[in-house]
Design an enzyme around this catalytic site. Structure first.
Site, PDB file in Angstrom:
ATOM      1  N   SER A 129       0.655  -1.294  -0.069  1.00  0.00           N
ATOM      2  CA  SER A 129      -0.004  -0.088  -0.017  1.00  0.00           C
ATOM      3  C   SER A 129       0.947   1.135  -0.086  1.00  0.00           C
ATOM      4  CB  SER A 129      -1.034  -0.063   1.108  1.00  0.00           C
ATOM      5  OG  SER A 129      -1.808   1.335   1.031  1.00  0.00           O
ATOM      6  N   LYS A 183      -4.459  -6.931   3.280  1.00  0.00           N
ATOM      7  CA  LYS A 183      -4.767  -5.798   2.296  1.00  0.00           C
ATOM      8  C   LYS A 183      -5.974  -5.502   1.899  1.00  0.00           C
ATOM      9  CE  LYS A 183      -2.809  -2.678  -0.537  1.00  0.00           C
ATOM     10  NZ  LYS A 183      -3.643  -2.587  -1.766  1.00  0.00           N
ATOM     11  N   HIS A 186      -7.339  -3.468   4.504  1.00  0.00           N
ATOM     12  CA  HIS A 186      -6.863  -2.432   4.407  1.00  0.00           C
ATOM     13  C   HIS A 186      -7.555  -1.574   3.427  1.00  0.00           C
ATOM     14  CE1 HIS A 186      -4.200   0.435   2.225  1.00  0.00           C
ATOM     15  NE2 HIS A 186      -3.693   0.610   3.169  1.00  0.00           N
ATOM     16  N   ASN A 187      -7.965  -2.275   2.323  1.00  0.00           N
ATOM     17  CA  ASN A 187      -8.653  -1.515   1.084  1.00  0.00           C
ATOM     18  C   ASN A 187     -10.169  -1.221   1.616  1.00  0.00           C
ATOM     19  OD1 ASN A 187      -5.841  -1.751  -0.238  1.00  0.00           O
ATOM     20  ND2 ASN A 187      -7.044  -2.253  -2.190  1.00  0.00           N
ATOM     21  N   GLU A 190      -9.909   1.744   3.681  1.00  0.00           N
ATOM     22  CA  GLU A 190      -9.572   2.793   2.685  1.00  0.00           C
ATOM     23  C   GLU A 190     -10.896   3.343   1.888  1.00  0.00           C
ATOM     24  OE1 GLU A 190      -7.683   3.064  -1.546  1.00  0.00           O
ATOM     25  OE2 GLU A 190      -6.351   1.996  -0.071  1.00  0.00           O
TER      26      GLU A 190
END
Length: 482
Positions: A129, A183, A186-187, A190
């Site tokens: 990231s 991840k 995480h996205n 986000e």
């Protein structure tokens, strides 16, 4: 021939910048790209004068690598990854390593890790990231896969990762697809963070009536306090950017958002797991609704909304909105961690939740001020079920919730959509409710489908069926799902 430390396939923006980052850290990198001219253009341009090695076939690239060979792919997720694995594998030996640094679906990484292990090849699926800037100057790196590979990629990854307080924003996440799963979450966070900021922007703009320069000043001020984050910082910068005619560029950008699918994957996984990822789900749906631009334009001419406009104190509501944004942001992270905790149980991963927060402190898109508080929360209680139960976050929500409720209520009153902020508040109220109306829902299910229910006076695990109509009989469904 001087051997290379690592080979990298895929010279798009992220790939090129990671290679340059590696070169800056005295790593010798051999590169390959499916479009061969891209290799030559890279070496003649950004990589000119470096120790980077241009290769024009996978066999040539592998031939430059020291053992155990490390080949990293920065290519589009999906079938392309499998295609390159098939091309690379015949050139490797037992103990060599293939690394997927793209945004692959974690279940694909699970499959690839197992399949390559049967061939003696170690597979690493790593989330990266930080975008172009992070790749060049230090991203957040979230590696998972075959743990036997970690000692051979650790020094490379931790050298090129972002550094915060002398510690790299990279550590081993877990087995199989754990790195890509983290991840993915995480996205999803986000997506939530971006939508929350956009809702605040819309409330300030269409609700209160502030101009772009005034909203930029608000965002700049918010970025100095508890809302300090990369996304708040760049949002303020965006609002300050002028077009060629001197007017704010933001006002000329079409309000139809795109997405690459990782936020959607997070929502789908949450639905499959039965985890109420409500805020992130609304953020994904908000992008979908924005894409219906022409339909929305048509609807705007025929569908009525509130007839009264904003009638509050602008300064007060700027404060309320700050609180709403902060509280909702906490909910977004709490829901993301809830999903990771469920995945760890389901897949047998040993996730270090505090360590994940540290990996997100630098280099990545969702880096923000309270990630250190998340680390402290899990240090104090590694078995913490929900971030909202930690003293720091419980207190933060308590202090912010009055403004949160007032901002949410006013948005509904004046017809400014804030789906993520309202979803966060609704989740909070649901989570803190000792009793919810699911008793009626279960009765409904039993009435029309004989799905049974539990009773509060009989203890958990005992299921009952009622003949609600008097002629339905005593037969019930043989499945019961919560």
């Amino acid at each position: 021939m001087v051997p290379a430390d690592i080979g990298l396939i895929g010279l798009a923006v992220m790939g090129q910048n990671l290679v340059l980052n590696m070169n800056d850290h005295d790593l010798r990198v051999a590169v390959f790209n499916r479009t061969l001219s891209t290799v030559d253009e890279f070496l003649a341009g950004p990589a000119k004068g470096t120790n980077i090695i241009a290769t024009h076939s996978i066999a040539e690239l592998v031939g430059y690598l020291k053992k155990p060979r490390r080949v990293m792919m920065m290519v589009k997720a999906g079938a392309v990854v499998d295609d390159f694995i098939d091309q690379i594998t015949p050139h490797l030996e037992h103990g060599d390593i293939i690394i997927d640094g793209g945004n692959s679906l974690f279940t694909d990484t699970n499959r690839r890790t197992e399949a390559l292990a049967q061939k003696g090849i170690l597979f690493v699926g790593t989330g990266i990231s930080g975008g172009e800037e992070g790749a060049r100057n230090g991203p957040s790196i979230m590696p998972g896969g075959n743990p036997d590979a970690w000692p051979y990629v650790k020094d490379i990854f931790q050298a090129i990762a972002a550094q915060v307080d002398g510690a790299p924003c990279c550590d081993w996440v877990g087995e199989e697809g754990a790195g890509h799963y983290v991840k993915m979450v995480h996205n999803g966070i986000e997506y939530g963070d971006m939508q929350l900021i956009c809702e605040a922007y819309d409330f300030l703009r269409r609700g209160i009536g502030m101009d772009t320069d005034a909203i930029q000043s608000v965002f700049d001020e918010w970025n100095k306090g508890v809302l300090d984050s990369y996304l708040m910082e760049i949002s303020a910068d965006i609002l300050g950017h002028k077009d060629a005619d001197g007017t704010p560029l933001i006002d000329k950008i079409l309000d139809a958002a795109g997405q690459k699918g990782t936020g959607k994957w997070t929502g789908i996984n949450a639905l499959e797991a039965g985890i109420p990822l409500t805020l992130i789900g609304e953020a994904v749906f908000a992008r979908c609704l924005s894409a219906m631009k022409e339909e929305r334009v048509g609807a705007s001419g025929v569908l009525d909304g509130p007839t009264t406009g904003f009638d509050g104190d602008a300064n007060e509501y700027v404060g309320y909105l700050r609180d709403a944004l902060y509280a909702s942001k906490i909910i977004s992270y709490a829901q993301g961690y809830m999903l990771m905790r469920n995945a760890a149980k389901e897949y047998g991963w040993n996730l270090n939740y505090g360590g994940i927060a540290l990996m997100w402190r630098g280099g990545c898109i969702i880096r923000s001020a309270f990630l250190g508080n998340i680390k402290q929360a899990f240090d104090q209680n590694p078995a913490l079920e929900n971030l909202l139960l930690d003293d720091f976050f419980r207190s933060a929500i308590g202090q912010a919730q009055l403004g949160w409720r007032r901002a949410a209520a006013k948005s509904i009153e004046i017809g400014i959509p804030m789906p993520a902020i309202v979803a966060g508040l609704t989740y909070y109220d649901g989570y803190r409710s000792e009793r919810l109306p699911a008793n009626l829902l279960q009765a409904q299910r039993d009435y029309f489908g004989g799905h049974t229910y539990e009773r509060i006076d009989k203890g958990r695990g005992k299921f009952f069926h009622t003949d609600w109509t008097g002629h339905g009989g005593k037969v019930s469904s043989n499945t019961y799902n919560i």
